[in-house]
Design an enzyme around this catalytic site. Structure first.
Site, mmCIF file in Angstrom:
data_model
loop_
_atom_site.group_PDB
_atom_site.id
_atom_site.type_symbol
_atom_site.label_atom_id
_atom_site.label_comp_id
_atom_site.label_asym_id
_atom_site.label_seq_id
_atom_site.Cartn_x
_atom_site.Cartn_y
_atom_site.Cartn_z
ATOM 1 N N ARG A 60 -5.214 1.338 -11.327
ATOM 2 C CA ARG A 60 -4.609 0.882 -10.057
ATOM 3 C C ARG A 60 -5.490 -0.171 -9.378
ATOM 4 N NH1 ARG A 60 -5.281 3.370 -5.429
ATOM 5 N NH2 ARG A 60 -5.398 5.450 -6.343
ATOM 6 N N TYR A 113 16.865 -13.643 -0.835
ATOM 7 C CA TYR A 113 17.295 -12.480 -1.624
ATOM 8 C C TYR A 113 17.513 -11.272 -0.695
ATOM 9 C CZ TYR A 113 17.060 -8.490 -4.726
ATOM 10 O OH TYR A 113 17.322 -7.304 -5.352
#
Ligand code: LCS
Length: 402
Positions: A60, A113
């Site tokens: 991560r 979008y």
């Protein structure tokens, strides 16, 4: 890697950020499918967490396959650094939330979008950040909307789904006069056809799901910009929201980028042919494609872009009913959202990608209920046109019967 930046973009799509694996000589980058990395000693682990020693800790926080992708996209966009994410929305949300806080204001180009609209107008508002849509094609309108607390200007060019262009240089100049950071969503062009940082933008974001992956088999996002800002994004929102890309998906993007140049050239060639076909069709009222000489933004497209891309949209005579008939009649084109795939995809923004945008906001942004969006794929252009032709013939028959 400085000398690679002297080479042409088509070469850099293949070679940037790539060196043979030092252990095996493998040319294709290894997929480091691991969640964690062993420390040689307690001291080394502590030094890595303290930032006193570089090296991997936990996927991560960084992974060699992700890093190879980040190096390659930073090179292609001409930026100092990049951060990869698990989706385009994770990249946009990661950048936005790293740069603004409660009490700040964001300006964004409309249309945009649907999920980006929803993020800015709903989620960010709940955290005390206001956002205002503006027509990014009109810099004077953008300037009038600036407030003392405006921190960010975010826009797509071309925009999804109406392919409206914004002049990146003009907007960057005016935003910088007001200390506003400019973020450009370059999804619809890809770095092969447009590099917003060269025109003064501060940060570029991508839905890498689209042309960067290119094959419709991965969902991912990217952000590119100054090293200091990217380090902030990595150590705050990427680390703490955790929207990372998997090593395998990073590898798929590295693979996709190798063919970006040839794909974008073919997408552009095919889309121009389809746009010209649609433009002369009696049932098509209007075609939105910046590569048509009849486009009001043709000159800006030629100045700012190195090609016109694979996405277009059009309005049919007969509005939404005609659109429904068309989408039911296509055989080669697939009715699906997303864009930038090898396959030609056709969809209806008002009921699909932009359904989350309120009807009045859609209308204000020029997204009519009759608008159809086409992501022109890499099939033979003649076959795509033949399919649209038979589907438009069905629309014509239904209107005569109706
Ligand atoms: N930016 C643009 C311009 C997009 O078109 C999309 C997705 C995103 C960001 C978000 O990226 P994602 O999280 O999906 O990777 N656009 C879509 C579309 O037009 N159809 O389906 C998804």
């Amino acid at each position: 890697m400085e000398e690679i930046r002297q080479r042409s973009l088509a070469t850099r799509c293949i070679h940037a950020g790539q060196r043979p694996d030092p252990v095996t000589g493998s040319i294709a980058p290894p997929i480091y499918q691991t969640s964690t990395f062993a420390f040689a000693s307690l001291e080394q682990g502590a030094a890595r967490f303290a930032g006193a020693e570089t090296g991997y800790i936990y996927t991560r926080l960084g992974n060699p396959t992700q890093a190879a992708l980040e190096e390659k996209i930073a090179d292609l966009e001409g930026g100092e650094a990049a951060v990869a994410f698990g989706s385009g929305m994770a990249a946009i949300a990661g950048v936005v939330t790293a740069l603004v806080g409660a009490g700040d204001h964001i300006l964004f180009g409309s249309p945009i979008y649907g999920c980006t609209y929803d993020l800015l107008m709903d989620v960010m508002r709940r955290f005390g950040v206001e956002a205002t849509p503006v027509d990014a094609a009109r810099p004077e309108q953008v300037e009038r909307a600036i407030r003392p607390n405006t921190r960010l200007l975010l826009f797509e060019t071309p925009s999804n789904p109406t392919l409206r262009l914004a002049d990146i240089r003009a907007l960057a100049d005016l935003a910088h006069r007001h200390q506003i950071t400019v973020v450009v969503d370059n999804t619809i062009m890809s770095p092969y056809l447009q590099r917003p940082l060269e025109h003064g933008a501060d940060i570029v974001v991508h839905s890498a799901t689209k042309y960067i992956g290119g094959h419709g088999d991965v969902v991912a996002g990217l952000a590119v910009g100054p090293a200091e800002i990217m380090a902030r994004v990595r150590s705050t929102t990427l680390k703490n929201f955790g929207g990372i890309i998997s090593p395998f998906d990073a590898w798929l993007l590295l693979r996709g980028l190798k063919t970006l140049a040839v794909r974008m050239e073919r997408h552009s060639e095919n889309a121009l042919r389809v746009a010209r076909y649609l433009e002369q069709h009696p049932l098509v009222m209007r075609v939105y494609y910046p590569g048509l000489e009849s486009s009001p933004q043709y000159e800006l497209a030629r100045r700012q872009m190195d090609g016109f891309g694979g996405l277009l949209s059009f309005e049919l005579l007969g509005g939404i009913e005609a659109g429904r008939t068309l989408l039911s009649a296509v055989q080669l084109c697939t009715v699906a959202v997303s864009l930038g795939d090898t396959d030609t995809l056709i969809q209806h923004p008002a009921s699909m990608t932009h359904a989350v945008v309120p009807a009045e906001a859609r209308a204000a942004a020029g997204i009519s209920d009759g608008l159809v969006r086409l992501s022109v794929g890499l099939e033979a252009a003649d076959d795509i046109i033949a399919d649209l032709d038979q589907a438009l013939a069905a629309v014509g028959r239904s209107q005569r019967i109706g």
